[in-house]
Design a protein around this motif. Structure first.
Motif, PDB file in Angstrom:
ATOM      1  N   UNK A  36      47.213  41.226  31.198  1.00 50.53           N
ATOM      2  CA  UNK A  36      47.903  41.495  29.934  1.00 50.53           C
ATOM      3  C   UNK A  36      46.904  41.798  28.831  1.00 50.53           C
ATOM      4  N   UNK A  37      45.636  41.903  29.217  1.00 52.44           N
ATOM      5  CA  UNK A  37      44.578  42.160  28.246  1.00 52.44           C
ATOM      6  C   UNK A  37      44.529  43.661  27.966  1.00 52.44           C
ATOM      7  N   UNK A  38      45.070  44.051  26.818  1.00 51.74           N
ATOM      8  CA  UNK A  38      45.188  45.490  26.527  1.00 51.74           C
ATOM      9  C   UNK A  38      43.843  46.174  26.356  1.00 51.74           C
ATOM     10  N   UNK A  39      42.827  45.416  25.953  1.00 50.05           N
ATOM     11  CA  UNK A  39      41.510  46.049  25.802  1.00 50.05           C
ATOM     12  C   UNK A  39      41.027  46.553  27.153  1.00 50.05           C
ATOM     13  N   UNK A  40      41.519  45.902  28.222  1.00 48.01           N
ATOM     14  CA  UNK A  40      41.140  46.357  29.558  1.00 48.01           C
ATOM     15  C   UNK A  40      42.169  47.336  30.117  1.00 48.01           C
ATOM     16  N   UNK A  41      43.434  46.948  30.061  1.00 50.42           N
ATOM     17  CA  UNK A  41      44.445  47.777  30.726  1.00 50.42           C
ATOM     18  C   UNK A  41      44.573  49.168  30.103  1.00 50.42           C
ATOM     19  N   UNK A  74      36.364  41.365  31.533  1.00 45.40           N
ATOM     20  CA  UNK A  74      35.781  42.698  31.419  1.00 45.40           C
ATOM     21  C   UNK A  74      34.824  42.963  32.597  1.00 45.40           C
ATOM     22  N   UNK A  75      33.972  41.978  32.844  1.00 46.89           N
ATOM     23  CA  UNK A  75      33.017  42.118  33.945  1.00 46.89           C
ATOM     24  C   UNK A  75      33.762  42.215  35.283  1.00 46.89           C
ATOM     25  N   UNK A  76      34.785  41.370  35.453  1.00 50.87           N
ATOM     26  CA  UNK A  76      35.568  41.396  36.695  1.00 50.87           C
ATOM     27  C   UNK A  76      36.224  42.760  36.866  1.00 50.87           C
ATOM     28  N   UNK A  77      36.726  43.306  35.770  1.00 56.31           N
ATOM     29  CA  UNK A  77      37.378  44.619  35.837  1.00 56.31           C
ATOM     30  C   UNK A  77      36.417  45.691  36.340  1.00 56.31           C
ATOM     31  N   UNK A  78      35.212  45.727  35.764  1.00 59.27           N
ATOM     32  CA  UNK A  78      34.264  46.771  36.191  1.00 59.27           C
ATOM     33  C   UNK A  78      33.827  46.560  37.639  1.00 59.27           C
TER      34      UNK A  78
END
Ligand code: NAD
Ligand code: MN
Length: 569
Positions: free
Chosen positions: A481-486, A457-461
């Motif tokens: 493949x993490x749907x909470x992020x994608x 999550x942190x990497x995504x932001x």
């Protein structure tokens, strides 16, 4: 024209042939297509096979002839356009598109081969480009009928009144095109313009006039195949092609041709000139410019799949796609493994002549373009104070030992010939403020950066913030493949095209294509939206003078009386 097509039809690609690198004699001088036929142009520019340096032919470099001027071809185009829009029926238009599909299918091999010869494309990518042309034709074939099913009546505020909206063509479209998709990108505009009821005049790239000529011939042949001769005669000038350099032909057309809209695909430097000139003439314009595509890889994603996607998106067409990946951000925990596999993959990619089926990567479009790429790579290295991890040099007689030390897989002939080859080049840990991060290097050059973040999550932001710093916003990708992020990601990155689960290339032909920020204005496709304007029609059969918003006279008098009494209190 038929004899030329016949000759070209005997050329073969990997779809069934043998021949060498020579072009047929008829191709030695590319022609303009004006008023429905071939026309000689002025001046001369060389057309070179970028894989070998061989001269393939010449093309007109300027547009200043006595017979044809930007002014008179505008009038010819307008007459043809009006006939096309008003007098050619829907079914006939559809028949033209159907014939186009037939003709491009029949010439698939030789057309691809022409792109390989003058564009340096691999056979498989040239073939994919013909497929892209076919998909474009199919898409716009469908759009022709939408002209007639677009809208229904709308009820009006006032009784005894109907409203409906109508699609109208712009009229004459001028389109200025690049060399990197020399058949598909012009065909997006040609098919879109025609489906929208417009004429279209193409200024092709100076590097790929023979592909353009071939494409235009197939388009013109489709009119002849599908329509009665009397109608074809009235359509002379509907599709025109004028060759030449930017200053020699692009500039006079842009300033003098009677276009009603101009569309452009190319660099942002020229895009600014187009926008300025069109703005001065108050003509709408539409720009597809450069990009700096980022691929973000989070640590849950299959690394081998990410590596394969990255190798294709970085090195496909030698990195000469506006959507080519320029930077890969890999979450720290996966960075080392990704980098070592990616480097290994880059080294095994076979660099060689695009005619050779074993080749994975061909040359750049020209020696000039290679010089630009080389300079941008050198600038980046000097800004960083270090060389790239892999590559970073032109492939020629002088660099054989560098390539050997890097363990690159280069065909021997590359070192000996006069081709415009450049080594697959990988920089690591490069910040903004450098050429490779701030600008688009149009070649096989990529930055691989570790992406901080203890959690995905942190990497995504962090990735969102980094990617959004780019001046460009054409195509970007998120691999997780993490749907909470994608599922939360779309819209967060400021980009015209966003991929989840794969690399930054591979747009489909019936979807929107285009960028935001410095990557462009508007979308070239899909559908009629970019090729038509809306007319709002009101049909009032009430028979008395009246207007919406303005109430009936007695209501207004009563209102005024009421408000006066308020103020007089
Ligand atoms: P370019 O902008 O130099 O040339 C594109 C076209 O513009 C050519 O036909 C050229 O002759 C013409 N042109 C040049 N000067 C002109 C002028 N003064 N007036 C009118 N026309 C003029 O592009 P290039 O260097 O040939 O191609 C590489 C660039 O194109 C890259 O930056 C790449 O990102 C961009 N590109 C973008 C897309 C996209 O879809 N976004 C696609 C392909 C290429
Ligand atoms: Mn250029």
């Amino acid at each position: 024209m038929p004899s030329l097509l016949h000759k070209m039809g005997t050329l073969k690609t990997r779809h069934g042939g043998k021949k060498g690198n020579e072009m047929p004699k008829e191709l030695k001088r590319a022609k303009n297509i004006l008023c429905g036929g071939f026309a000689e142009g002025d001046g001369e520019m060389r057309v070179v096979n970028p894989a070998t340096g061989e001269l393939l032919g010449v093309a007109p470099s300027e547009f200043s002839s006595e017979r044809w001027s930007p002014e008179n071809i505008g009038e010819i185009a307008r007459a043809a356009q009006e006939f096309w829009h008003w007098e050619v029926e829907e079914q006939e238009k559809e028949a033209v598109f159907a014939a186009m599909a037939q003709n491009f299918k029949a010439h698939r091999g030789p057309l691809a081969r022409t792109m390989v010869l003058e564009g340096g494309k691999l056979g498989r990518w040239a073939d994919a480009e013909v497929q892209e042309v076919l998909d474009t034709i199919t898409h716009y074939h469908g759009e022709v009928s939408r002209y007639h099913t677009n809208d229904g009546f709308a009820r009006c505020q006032l009784p005894d009144k109907n409203a409906f909206s109508l699609l109208m063509p712009y009229g004459n479209i001028l389109t200025v095109k690049p060399w990197n998709f020399p058949a598909a990108v012009p065909m997006w505009a040609i098919c879109g313009a025609l489906a929208g009821g417009n004429s279209v005049l193409v200024k092709p790239a100076e590097q790929t006039p023979f592909t353009m000529q071939y494409v235009a011939e197939l388009v013109l042949k489709s009119f002849t195949d599908a329509l009665p001769p009397a109608k074809v005669g009235r359509l002379a000038g509907l599709v025109q092609v004028v060759n030449g350099t930017g200053p020699g032909t692009g500039k006079p057309l842009l300033e003098k041709y009677a276009y009603d809209k101009v569309t452009f695909t190319g660099s942002d430097a020229v895009g600014r000139i187009i926008a300025r000139t069109a703005g001065e003439r108050l003509k709408p314009c539409h720009l597809e410019l450069g990009g700096h595509a980022a691929m973000v890889v989070l640590d849950d994603f299959d690394i081998d799949l990410a590596v394969r996607e990255a190798l294709n998106a970085v090195f496909g067409d030698s990195g000469q796609r506006c959507v080519s990946t320029r930077v890969v951000y890999v979450q720290e925990s996966a960075y080392k493994e990704f980098l070592s596999k990616f480097v290994a993959g880059a080294k095994t990619r076979r660099v060689g002549n695009p005619m050779d089926p074993a080749t994975d990567m061909g040359p750049l479009i020209s020696l000039d373009q290679r010089e630009i790429v080389n300079k941008m790579v050198l600038d980046t290295a000097s800004q960083l104070g270090r060389k790239p991890l892999v590559g970073g040099y032109a492939l020629n007689y002088a660099s054989r030992s560098f390539a050997k030390n890097d363990g690159l897989n280069v065909d021997d002939a590359v070192f000996e010939g006069g081709g415009a080859y450049f080594a697959p080049t990988i920089f690591t840990e490069v910040p903004y403020g450098t050429t490779a991060m701030d600008q688009e290097i149009f070649g096989p050059v990529v930055v691989v950066n570790p992406l901080a973040g203890r959690t995905r999550e942190e990497a995504f932001w962090n990735a969102v913030a980094l990617v959004n710093k780019s001046q460009y916003g054409l195509s970007n990708a998120l691999l997780t493949n993490d749907r909470r992020i994608s599922s939360r990601a779309p819209g967060r990155i400021h980009t015209g095209i966003f991929y989840i689960g794969r690399g930054t290339t591979g747009a489909e032909l019936n979807k929107y294509f285009g960028g935001v920020k410095s990557s462009g204005w508007g979308r070239e496709g899909r559908g009629l939206g970019d090729w038509t304007q809306i007319q709002q029609v009101y049909d009032d059969f009430h028979g008395k003078a009246r207007m919406a918003q303005a109430g009936a006279d007695d209501t207004v008098r009563a209102l005024l009386a009421a408000s006066r009494s308020v103020f007089e209190k």
